[in-house]
Design a protein around this motif. Structure first.
Motif, mmCIF file in Angstrom:
data_model
loop_
_atom_site.group_PDB
_atom_site.id
_atom_site.type_symbol
_atom_site.label_atom_id
_atom_site.label_comp_id
_atom_site.label_asym_id
_atom_site.label_seq_id
_atom_site.Cartn_x
_atom_site.Cartn_y
_atom_site.Cartn_z
ATOM 1 N N GLY A 25 86.094 33.953 8.217
ATOM 2 C CA GLY A 25 86.987 33.752 9.349
ATOM 3 C C GLY A 25 86.289 33.534 10.452
ATOM 4 O O GLY A 25 86.978 33.047 11.396
ATOM 5 N N GLU A 26 85.312 33.665 10.435
ATOM 6 C CA GLU A 26 84.428 33.366 11.472
ATOM 7 C C GLU A 26 83.360 32.638 11.226
ATOM 8 O O GLU A 26 81.703 31.863 11.487
ATOM 9 N N LEU A 27 83.727 31.319 10.303
ATOM 10 C CA LEU A 27 82.694 29.552 9.919
ATOM 11 C C LEU A 27 82.806 29.662 11.114
ATOM 12 O O LEU A 27 81.775 29.016 10.719
ATOM 13 N N LYS A 28 83.313 28.835 12.538
ATOM 14 C CA LYS A 28 82.741 28.010 13.059
ATOM 15 C C LYS A 28 81.472 29.109 13.647
ATOM 16 O O LYS A 28 80.576 28.054 14.150
ATOM 17 N N ASP A 29 81.927 30.175 14.063
ATOM 18 C CA ASP A 29 80.419 30.739 14.719
ATOM 19 C C ASP A 29 79.703 30.792 13.393
ATOM 20 O O ASP A 29 78.134 30.520 14.079
ATOM 21 N N GLY A 30 79.575 30.124 12.558
ATOM 22 C CA GLY A 30 78.412 30.658 11.797
ATOM 23 C C GLY A 30 77.836 29.520 11.250
ATOM 24 O O GLY A 30 76.627 29.382 11.297
ATOM 25 N N MET A 31 78.925 27.962 11.510
ATOM 26 C CA MET A 31 77.658 27.159 11.655
ATOM 27 C C MET A 31 77.399 26.897 13.078
ATOM 28 O O MET A 31 75.937 25.771 12.819
ATOM 29 N N HIS A 32 77.823 27.428 13.886
ATOM 30 C CA HIS A 32 76.713 27.433 15.248
ATOM 31 C C HIS A 32 74.677 28.156 15.027
ATOM 32 O O HIS A 32 74.683 27.843 15.132
ATOM 33 N N ALA A 33 74.901 29.637 13.909
ATOM 34 C CA ALA A 33 73.603 29.329 13.800
ATOM 35 C C ALA A 33 73.726 28.407 12.386
ATOM 36 O O ALA A 33 72.068 28.831 13.011
ATOM 37 N N ALA A 34 74.315 28.650 11.707
ATOM 38 C CA ALA A 34 73.777 27.035 10.689
ATOM 39 C C ALA A 34 73.260 26.110 11.487
ATOM 40 O O ALA A 34 71.471 25.750 11.373
ATOM 41 N N CYS A 35 73.548 25.445 12.448
ATOM 42 C CA CYS A 35 72.654 24.462 13.635
ATOM 43 C C CYS A 35 71.162 25.283 14.171
ATOM 44 O O CYS A 35 70.728 24.368 14.215
ATOM 45 N N ALA A 36 71.469 26.382 14.435
ATOM 46 C CA ALA A 36 70.313 27.144 15.374
ATOM 47 C C ALA A 36 68.927 26.976 14.461
ATOM 48 O O ALA A 36 68.095 27.074 14.570
ATOM 49 N N PHE A 37 69.703 27.490 13.213
ATOM 50 C CA PHE A 37 68.033 27.866 12.194
ATOM 51 C C PHE A 37 67.791 26.090 11.833
ATOM 52 O O PHE A 37 66.330 26.397 12.112
ATOM 53 N N LEU A 38 68.678 26.227 11.708
ATOM 54 C CA LEU A 38 67.751 24.273 11.302
ATOM 55 C C LEU A 38 67.261 23.361 13.172
ATOM 56 O O LEU A 38 66.190 22.791 12.383
ATOM 57 N N ASN A 39 67.518 24.321 13.702
ATOM 58 C CA ASN A 39 66.657 23.837 15.022
ATOM 59 C C ASN A 39 65.166 24.942 15.182
ATOM 60 O O ASN A 39 64.357 24.425 16.352
ATOM 61 N N THR A 40 65.356 25.822 14.471
ATOM 62 C CA THR A 40 63.728 26.575 15.280
ATOM 63 C C THR A 40 63.976 27.315 14.038
ATOM 64 O O THR A 40 62.473 26.195 13.133
ATOM 65 N N ASP A 41 63.170 28.244 13.312
ATOM 66 C CA ASP A 41 62.176 28.351 12.133
ATOM 67 C C ASP A 41 62.701 28.612 11.006
ATOM 68 O O ASP A 41 62.482 29.072 9.631
ATOM 69 N N GLY A 42 64.345 28.002 10.731
ATOM 70 C CA GLY A 42 65.168 28.333 9.090
ATOM 71 C C GLY A 42 65.477 29.883 10.172
ATOM 72 O O GLY A 42 65.161 30.633 10.943
ATOM 73 N N GLY A 43 66.477 29.985 8.431
ATOM 74 C CA GLY A 43 67.511 31.248 8.479
ATOM 75 C C GLY A 43 68.251 31.502 7.374
ATOM 76 O O GLY A 43 68.728 30.492 6.737
ATOM 77 N N TRP A 44 68.703 32.774 7.472
ATOM 78 C CA TRP A 44 69.787 33.495 6.341
ATOM 79 C C TRP A 44 70.629 32.789 6.914
ATOM 80 O O TRP A 44 71.449 34.139 7.901
ATOM 81 N N LEU A 45 72.063 32.649 6.587
ATOM 82 C CA LEU A 45 73.563 32.864 7.315
ATOM 83 C C LEU A 45 74.175 33.615 5.940
ATOM 84 O O LEU A 45 73.985 32.841 4.736
ATOM 85 N N ILE A 46 74.338 34.673 6.032
ATOM 86 C CA ILE A 46 75.656 35.359 4.926
ATOM 87 C C ILE A 46 76.107 35.443 5.319
ATOM 88 O O ILE A 46 77.027 36.331 7.000
#
Length: 500
Positions: A25-46
Motif C-alpha cells: 500500500g506504500e508502493l509509491k514511497d517504496g519506489m522513491h526509496a528504490a530510486c534513492a538506493f540506486l543513486n546512493t549506496d544501494g540497499g534493501w527495500l522490504i
C-alpha cells in the motif's frame, strides 16, 4: 532467502541502506526509496515489516500485487532489471515478505529517476536529489553532451587563438614523448580537432580558455590576487585582478608568488653551491595553480579563481568540487584521475603541463616534503575548493625588501620562465636579478597604460597587436580605465589622468 535472513537484516533501525514498509500500500514511497538506493549506496527495500516495531507481518501476494509491483518498477529510468524475493512468514500463514536488493550508484553511471524525478539517500531519509548533483552525474555519464568545455565558443574564431602558444604546447608534447613528431608539421587545426578542442571547425569553450587572445565573451577568465596584511582579509598591501587565457593567468599567478613570497638559500652538501628557492616550493605552487585553472567549473560565470597570500599561509581557491569518488578525508591517498574538464586536461597532459592518473596531489606533497615544508591541506566549503600552504616562517624585513626590490626591477614581460622551468626559477632570480622580468607579469590594464604613456598617439589596433589581444578587449579596458581619445582620429592623442 529465509525468514531468518529477513530477521537478521532488520535487527537495526532503518538506515541509508535499509527501508521498511508495512505493505505494498506504500508502493509509491517504496519506489522513491528504490530510486534513492540506486543513486546512493544501494540497499534493501522490504515490504511486510512495520518500520517502528520491526515486526514481521507479511502480506497476501496475489497476481494483482505482482502486476502493481511490476508497473511501479517500470517507473524507474533507466530500466532496472530486478526480481522480487518472496519469503513465507511462518507466524502468519499465507503471508509473505517482499524483499528487493538494489545496487549502488557508481561514478559514470546514469543517474536514476522515478516518474521523472531523481531521489537519493541522506542518511536514512529519502530526498529529491539537488539539481547540481543531478547535473554533475549527467555530466559524468555523458561528458560530451553536458560539459561546458565542449560547447562551441561564442564570439571566438580560430584566428583568435594564440598560435604561438599552441605550437609551444605541441613542441613540449613532442619533446616529452606524448605527441608524435608529425604534429610539428601538421596543420594546427588538425591537432586541435584531435584534442577535441574544435566542433566542426569552431573553437570550443575549452579551446578559448586555453588559447584565446579574445576573452571579451568570457567575464570569468580572471584571476584575483591579494597580499593581505596579517592573517585575515581586513587589510591588503597588494590587490590585483588579471584576465586572460589559461597561460596568461598561470604566468600572472606565478609572478605574484615570486613577488610576495620569501626567497631563501642554503649551501648544498653535494655541490657546495648556494641553492636559492621560494619558501613554498615553486613546483607545488605551479601544480596547484594549474589544477585550479584546469579543473574549475568554468560554467559558473560569476565566480573567480583567487590567490591569497597571508603572513602565515598561501591559499588558492577555485570554484569547483571534489570528485565524488574521492572523499575529502582521503584526498592525499593514491587515487585515479577524475578531471572535471576532460578535454582541457587531456590537452594539458599531452603538452606536459599536467600529469594523468591523479598524481597531482602526490607531487605537490612530494615537492613540499623535499623542501621540508609542511604538507598542504585541502578543503571544500560547498562552492570553492581550497588548497592551503603554510608559510614555514618569516625572514627579516630587510630580506623582504630586497626581494621586492628585485621583483620591481623590470616588471614588463610574462613569467614564461616560471611556467616552463619551475625548478630553476628561484635560482635564476637570485643569480640574474636584472632578468627577473621574465618571472613577472603586469596586468593588462598596467600594460596598456605603459604603452600609452610611451606613445600617446598609438592606435587601438597597434596596442592590440603589441599585447596579442583582440581590439575589443583593448577598447573595453580603455573604457574601464577612463582613458579617452582627444582630437582628430589621425593627429589626436590619449588623455591619461595625471595621477596615474
Amino acid at each position: 532467502m529465509t525468514i531468518d535472513d529477513i530477521k537478521a537484516l532488520i535487527e537495526a533501525d532503518e538506515s541509508r541502506t535499509l527501508e521498511l514498509k508495512k505493505s505494498t500500500g506504500e508502493l509509491k514511497d517504496g519506489m522513491h526509496a528504490a530510486c534513492a538506493f540506486l543513486n546512493t549506496d544501494g540497499g534493501w527495500l522490504i515490504f511486510g515489516v512495520t518500520p517502528k516495531s520491526r515486526k514481521i507481518v507479511g502480506q497476501e501476494v496475489t497476481d494483482a500485487t505482482k502486476r502493481e509491483i511490476s508497473q511501479a518498477l517500470a517507473g524507474i529510468e533507466p530500466a532496472y532489471d530486478i526480481q522480487p524475493i518472496y519469503v513465507d512468514v511462518p507466524e502468519h500463514p499465507g503471508n509473505k515478505v517482499i524483499a528487493f536488493h538494489f545496487d549502488g550508484w557508481k561514478w559514470g553511471d546514469r543517474p536514476y529517476t522515478y516518474k521523472g524525478r531523481p531521489y537519493y539517500k541522506l542518511e536514512s531519509t529519502t530526498k529529491i536529489m539537488p539539481r547540481d548533483m543531478y547535473e554533475d552525474r549527467l555530466r559524468a555519464y555523458e561528458p560530451q553532451s553536458y560539459a561546458w568545455e565542449t560547447f562551441p565558443a561564442k564570439g571566438v574564431s580560430l584566428s583568435d587563438l594564440n598560435r604561438d602558444r599552441i605550437l609551444g604546447c605541441i613542441r613540449l608534447g613532442v619533446e616529452g614523448g606524448r605527441i608524435p613528431e608529425s604534429a610539428l608539421s601538421a596543420p594546427i587545426e588538425d591537432t586541435l580537432a584531435k584534442w577535441k578542442l574544435t566542433d566542426h571547425g569552431v573553437p570550443t569553450n575549452g579551446a578559448a580558455m586555453l588559447f584565446s587572445n579574445n576573452i571579451y565573451p568570457y567575464d570569468n577568465f580572471q584571476l584575483r590576487m591579494a597580499r593581505f596584511l596579517g592573517t585575515n582579509k581586513l587589510e591588503f598591501i597588494d590587490n590585483q585582478r588579471v584576465e586572460g587565457n589559461f597561460f596568461d593567468l598561470l604566468d600572472a599567478g606565478m609572478a605574484f608568488f615570486f613577488k610576495h613570497l620569501n626567497l631563501s638559500g642554503k649551501i648544498t652538501d653535494k655541490s657546495l653551491m648556494r641553492e636559492e628557492r621560494l619558501e613554498v616550493p615553486v613546483r607545488a605552487l605551479r601544480e596547484a595553480l594549474i589544477n585550479a585553472l584546469c579543473h574549475r567549473q568554468w560554467e559558473k560565470q560569476n565566480l573567480t579563481i583567487s590567490i591569497a597570500v597571508y603572513d602565515d599561509r598561501v591559499e588558492i581557491a577555485n570554484p569547483g568540487v571534489f570528485p565524488s569518488q574521492i572523499p575529502i578525508e582521503n584526498i592525499k591517498d593514491s587515487h585515479e584521475s577524475y578531471p572535471y574538464n576532460r578535454n582541457m586536461a587531456q590537452a594539458l597532459y599531452r603538452s606536459t603541463f599536467l600529469e594523468s592518473w591523479g598524481s597531482g596531489i602526490h607531487r605537490i606533497i612530494e615537492a613540499c616534503r623535499e623542501q621540508g615544508v609542511e604538507d598542504p591541506t585541502w578543503r571544500w566549503d560547498g562552492g570553492f575548493v581550497y588548497v592551503t600552504f603554510k608559510r614555514p616562517g618569516k625572514i627579516s624585513n630587510t630580506a623582504k625588501e630586497n626581494l621586492r626590490g628585485n621583483v620591481a626591477l623590470n616588471p614588463d614581460n610574462v613569467a614564461q620562465n616560471v611556467v616552463q622551468n619551475p625548478d630553476n626559477v628561484a635560482q635564476n632570480v637570485a643569480q640574474n636579478p636584472d632578468n627577473v622580468a621574465q618571472s613577472v607579469a603586469l596586468s593588462l590594464d598596467e600594460k596598456i597604460l605603459k604603452i600609452i604613456k610611451s606613445n600617446p598617439s598609438i592606435r587601438r589596433e597597434d596596442i592590440a597587436t603589441q599585447l596579442s589581444v583582440n581590439k575589443k578587449t583593448v577598447e573595453r579596458h580603455l573604457r574601464d580605465l577612463g582613458i579617452k581619445w582627444e582630437g582628430h582620429s589621425k593627429t589626436g592623442h590619449w588623455i591619461v589622468d595625471k595621477s596615474e
